[in-house]
Scaffold this active site. Structure first.
Site, short mmCIF file in Angstrom:
data_model
loop_
_atom_site.label_atom_id
_atom_site.label_comp_id
_atom_site.label_asym_id
_atom_site.label_seq_id
_atom_site.Cartn_x
_atom_site.Cartn_y
_atom_site.Cartn_z
N VAL A 11 0.87 -1.17 0.00
CA VAL A 11 0.00 0.00 0.00
C VAL A 11 0.91 1.23 0.00
O VAL A 11 0.66 2.21 0.70
CB VAL A 11 -0.96 0.02 1.20
CG1 VAL A 11 -2.21 0.86 0.87
CG2 VAL A 11 -1.40 -1.38 1.60
N ALA A 12 1.99 1.11 -0.79
CA ALA A 12 2.98 2.19 -0.94
C ALA A 12 3.47 2.67 0.43
O ALA A 12 3.81 1.85 1.28
CB ALA A 12 2.40 3.32 -1.77
N CYS A 13 3.47 3.97 0.66
CA CYS A 13 4.06 4.52 1.88
C CYS A 13 3.28 4.16 3.15
O CYS A 13 3.78 4.36 4.26
CB CYS A 13 4.17 6.05 1.76
SG CYS A 13 5.37 6.58 0.53
N SER A 14 2.08 3.63 3.01
CA SER A 14 1.28 3.24 4.18
C SER A 14 1.39 1.76 4.49
O SER A 14 0.69 1.26 5.37
CB SER A 14 -0.19 3.62 3.96
OG SER A 14 -0.35 5.01 3.81
N SER A 24 7.30 3.34 3.42
CA SER A 24 6.53 2.80 4.55
C SER A 24 7.33 2.72 5.84
O SER A 24 6.76 2.66 6.93
CB SER A 24 5.99 1.41 4.20
OG SER A 24 7.04 0.47 4.09
#
Length: 376
Positions: free
Chosen positions: A157-160, A336
Site C-alpha cells: 500500500v505504498a508509503c502506508s 513505509s
C-alpha cells in the site's frame, strides 16, 4: 498461556545501510549530469526544439523537503552521471535476495529486543512499496531464512504499507489466528527513484524496519498497547509508478519516466494534509482520546512541511521536535518505513501511560493510524 486477543507492539527493529549521500554530494553529481546533457543537446536547445535542464541546489532540496541526506545500498553508481541508478551483482535463486537480506536483519533485531524465539512467531508480513519480484513472496523467503514455522505474504500500500501491516497483524491477534506476527518493511527505494529528475532526485533512501505485533499474554513487560487502528484509501494518480510485468506488451515505452516514481507534489501536499489530519482526529474521537494530550506523533517521513501542518492540526499548536520527531533529515523519505524509524529511534524515553500515534500516508492515496500506549 491463555491468549488475551489484545494486540501489542513488543519491539521494533531497524537496518540502516552503511552508505549515506549528502545533499552536497547529490547536487554535485546531478549538476554534472545536467551540464553533460545540455552540452550534448546544445543545438536542439538553441533551436528551441528541447528545453535545457536546470541545476539543482542544496538550498532548493532542503526548502522543498527538509531532507539533508539519505542512506543507500549502492552509493557510487547512484552518483555516477553515466549511471545514476543502483548497481549490484545479480544473485542466484539459491542465494538470499536483497530485500530479504535487509528485512531479516531488521527482524532479528526486533526479536532480540523482545527476547523472542522464532519458535513463538506465527507469521511474517512483508509490507513495502515495491517488491523485488512478483513471486515467490518476499515474506516467505524471510520466513524461511528466520526459521519460522508458519505463514507469510506480501502486501503493498505504498508509503502506508507498514501501518496497514500492523493493523492486519493486530487483526490476526484479535481473531485468535496468530499469537506473534512480524511486520517487515524492506524499502530499497533507490531502485524506483528517477535520479535524473530535478523535482524528485533527492527524495528517497534505503532502509528496513520490523515491528513485532503480539498477543499481550506473550509480550514482554515493556511493550506498547495498541489502542486502535484505522485505515483509509482514496484513489489518486498524483503519486504513481507504472512499472510492471505488463510493460513488455508495449516495449517502446518500457524506459519512459513514468516507469519510475512520479508525483504531482503540490497537489499531494494540498490534498493529503487535510485528509490525514481529519482521519486522525476522527479516530481519536472514536477511541475517546484527546488528541492534544498525545505525548508524541511518529508521522510519515516524506516532507517536513506536511508533518508540521498535520501535527499542528492534531495537537492544536505547532509541534516541537520532542512532540513530533524527525528522521527525514538524515534518512530521507523511506516510504513505509519512515514512521517506524521515528518510533524505533524516539520512543524509549516515554513513560508508562504515555500515549502516541504512529501514522503513515502516501500513494493511493492511503493512510494508516496506530494509536499506542506505553506499558512497563
Amino acid at each position: 498461556m491463555e491468549p488475551t486477543r489484545n494486540p501489542v507492539i513488543s519491539a521494533t527493529g531497524l537496518f540502516t545501510p552503511e552508505h549515506s549521500i549528502s545533499n552536497e554530494e547529490l547536487v554535485e553529481s546531478f549538476n554534472r549530469f545536467v551540464d553533460r546533457h545540455n552540452s550534448a543537446h546544445a543545438a536542439a536547445i538553441a533551436a528551441g526544439e528541447t528545453e535545457a535542464l536546470t541545476h539543482s541546489s542544496v538550498e532548493f532540496i532542503e526548502k522543498a523537503s527538509g531532507i539533508k541526506a539519505r542512506h543507500v545500498l549502492a552509493k557510487e553508481p547512484v552518483l555516477d552521471p553515466d549511471i545514476m541508478a543502483p548497481r549490484w551483482d545479480a544473485r542466484g535463486n539459491d542465494e538470499l535476495s536483497m530485500m530479504a537480506e535487509i528485512g531479516v536483519a531488521a527482524c532479528r533485531q526486533a526479536l532480540e529486543r523482545a527476547g523472542r524465539d522464532v519458535a513463538d512467531v506465527d507469521a511474517v508480513l512483508c509490507a513495502a512499496s515495491n517488491m523485488e519480484r512478483g513471486y515467490p513472496a518476499m515474506a516467505i523467503e524471510i520466513q524461511q531464512e528466520l526459521g519460522i514455522d508458519g505463514f507469510g505474504f506480501d502486501m503493498n500500500v505504498a508509503c502506508s504499507s507498514a501501518t496497514f501491516g500492523i493493523q492486519t497483524a493486530a487483526d490476526y491477534i484479535r481473531a485468535g489466528n496468530a499469537r506473534s506476527v512480524l511486520v517487515v518493511s524492506p524499502e530499497i527505494t533507490s531502485g524506483h527513484l528517477n535520479w535524473r529528475d530535478r523535482d524528485s532526485h533527492f527524495i528517497f533512501g534505503d532502509v528496513a524496519t520490523a515491528v513485532l505485533v503480539e498477543d499481550a499474554a506473550l509480550a514482554p513487560a515493556d511493550h506498547w498497547d495498541i489502542l486502535g487502528t484505522r485505515l483509509k484509501t482514496v484513489f489518486s494518480n498524483n503519486i504513481r509508478n507504472n512499472f510492471g510485468f505488463l510493460n513488455r506488451a508495449v516495449p517502446e515505452t518500457e524506459g519512459d519516466p513514468d516507469k519510475l516514481f512520479v508525483q504531482e507534489g503540490r497537489k499531494v501536499f494540498k490534498e493529503v494534509v487535510p485528509m490525514v489530519a481529519d482521519m486522525i482526529l476522527t479516530e481519536a474521537e472514536r477511541l475517546g482520546l484527546d488528541p492534544e494530550n498525545l505525548r508524541r506523533l511518529w508521522l510519515h517521513q516524506a516532507n517536513a512541511g506536511m508533518n508540521r501542518l498535520i501535527a499542528q492540526r492534531v495537537l492544536g499548536h505547532e509541534a516541537n521536535d520532542d512532540e513530533s520527531p524527525t528522521v527525514l533529515d538524515t534518512y530521507g523519505n523511506t516510504s513505509s518505513a519512515g514512521s517506524i524509524i521515528a518510533f524505533h529511534l524516539h520512543s524509549d524515553d516515554l513513560e508508562p501511560g504515555d500515549r502516541g500515534l504512529i501514522c503513515s500516508f502516501g500513494a493511493g492515496y492511503s493512510a494508516g493510524t496506530v494509536f499506542v500506549q506505553r506499558v512497563g
